[in-house]
Write an enzyme that holds these catalytic residues in place. Structure first.
Site, PDB file in Angstrom:
ATOM      1  N   ALA A  43     -18.338  14.502  17.476  1.00  0.00           N
ATOM      2  CA  ALA A  43     -18.785  13.112  17.445  1.00  0.00           C
ATOM      3  C   ALA A  43     -19.183  12.704  16.032  1.00  0.00           C
ATOM      4  CB  ALA A  43     -19.954  12.921  18.409  1.00  0.00           C
ATOM      5  N   GLY A 216     -21.830  23.086  -0.774  1.00  0.00           N
ATOM      6  CA  GLY A 216     -23.141  22.470  -0.759  1.00  0.00           C
ATOM      7  C   GLY A 216     -23.347  21.568  -1.961  1.00  0.00           C
ATOM      8  N   ASP A 242     -32.483  15.296   4.017  1.00  0.00           N
ATOM      9  CA  ASP A 242     -32.117  16.007   5.243  1.00  0.00           C
ATOM     10  C   ASP A 242     -30.637  16.367   5.143  1.00  0.00           C
ATOM     11  OD1 ASP A 242     -31.632  16.953   7.790  1.00  0.00           O
ATOM     12  OD2 ASP A 242     -32.328  15.152   8.839  1.00  0.00           O
ATOM     13  N   GLY A 247     -22.132  18.375   6.404  1.00  0.00           N
ATOM     14  CA  GLY A 247     -20.789  18.937   6.501  1.00  0.00           C
ATOM     15  C   GLY A 247     -19.872  18.084   7.350  1.00  0.00           C
ATOM     16  N   ASP A 248     -20.421  17.450   8.379  1.00  0.00           N
ATOM     17  CA  ASP A 248     -19.614  16.572   9.221  1.00  0.00           C
ATOM     18  C   ASP A 248     -19.303  15.259   8.514  1.00  0.00           C
ATOM     19  OD1 ASP A 248     -19.688  18.476  11.237  1.00  0.00           O
ATOM     20  OD2 ASP A 248     -21.516  17.639  12.112  1.00  0.00           O
ATOM     21  N   SER A 287     -27.148   8.812   8.985  1.00  0.00           N
ATOM     22  CA  SER A 287     -27.136   8.945   7.523  1.00  0.00           C
ATOM     23  C   SER A 287     -25.777   8.635   6.910  1.00  0.00           C
ATOM     24  CB  SER A 287     -27.548  10.369   7.125  1.00  0.00           C
ATOM     25  OG  SER A 287     -26.527  11.310   7.429  1.00  0.00           O
TER      26      SER A 287
END
Length: 302
Positions: A43, A216, A242, A247-248, A287
């Protein structure tokens, strides 16, 4: 369903607890705050791609419960085609997310309905696509069906094998794109070499697929099998709030870029920027930037 980008993956209710530090074994800690939001890697990736302008469909499974209702409604509100989401006799998946004062996280997932997604549901749902994306929060049969449909349709298969487990034989090959982080890459190709050397080794072991490694805060490294030369993408420096779901955000931006006909390096650059942007906001889907927000953010940083 037909869409240029089809994501085969998970949907979870994310329950996030903000803490001063992540717990050690045997420790009890107190949360400073808590929140509930839509999540799940499938999702998240679908929403991230849709917000950046891609035409996206999601294939997944939720329970016949309030959590399932809320997830389908939330994903649809972001502009994702949800007709491939099936209802099953199992509770909707959930994730417990702990986020510490340094923006690092610890996540525990209860797969629930995600573990009921089968090959038949994937095969019947994916009717046309240019890119088929899959992750490992759903069973192997569903992932294999996604790869098979991609081959049948002449679509590019993009695999994000997280959380990592053994890759089924024949899953990847020429034209496929594998997206992993450094830890996952080490599991595939060992750790006693440079990232570029390990990416090349993984490509060779996995049928000549392209490999994109997320690093990262350091950015990413792209190994394209056709050239054999790694390309490094440097990430912009940000003050992270946060890192949950970054990664998504990267994955969604990557496939949105590819669907917009960016070359892989340019799409990876945009993906690194989207992941960095997401780290500056709390939560996962909440985000993620729109195309306009990402463009404005990039311009303001120049």
């Amino acid at each position: 369903m037909t869409a240029p980008v089809v994501v085969v993956g998970s949907l979870n209710v994310d329950r996030t607890y903000r803490v001063r530090r992540l717990p050690a074994a045997g420790h009890t800690i107190h949360a400073r705050s808590r929140s509930t939001a839509a999540g799940g890697k499938g999702a998240n990736q679908a929403v991230a791609a849709a917000l950046l302008g891609a035409d996206v469909a999601l294939v997944g499974a939720v329970g016949d419960d309030q959590g399932g209702d809320d997830l389908v409604e939330s994903v649809a509100a972001a502009g994702v085609d949800v007709t491939g989401i099936v209802r099953v006799d199992a509770p909707t998946g959930e994730a417990v997310v702990l986020v510490d004062a340094d923006a690092e996280n610890l996540i525990v997932v209860s797969g629930g309905a995600n573990l009921c997604l089968d090959a038949a549901a994937v095969t019947s749902a994916v009717r046309a696509a240019r890119f088929v994306v899959a992750g490992f929060e759903v069973p192997d049969d569903a992932v294999l069906a996604a790869a098979a449909r991609a081959r049948e349709l002449g679509a590019r298969f993009v695999l994000n094998p997280s959380p990592m487990r053994r890759l089924p034989a024949g899953l990847l090959g020429p034209g496929a794109l594998l997206v992993v982080n450094e830890h996952e890459l080490a599991m595939l190709a060992g750790g006693d070499a440079t990232v570029g050397e390990r990416a090349r080794a993984a490509s060779g072991r996995l049928g000549g697929c392209d490999v994109l490694v997320t690093l990262g805060a350091r950015g990413a490294l792209l190994h394209e099998a056709s050239t054999g030369h790694p390309a490094e993408i440097v990430a912009p420096r940000v003050d992270a709030v946060d890192t949950t779901g970054c990664g998504d955000a990267f994955m969604g931006a990557l496939v949105a870029g590819l669907a917009a006909d960016l070359d892989p390096a340019a799409a990876a650059t945009r993906a690194v920027e989207a992941g960095a942007f997401a780290a500056t906001r709390p939560g996962a889907q909440s985000s993620y930037p729109t195309s306009e927000e990402l463009t404005r953010w990039r311009r303001d940083r120049q």
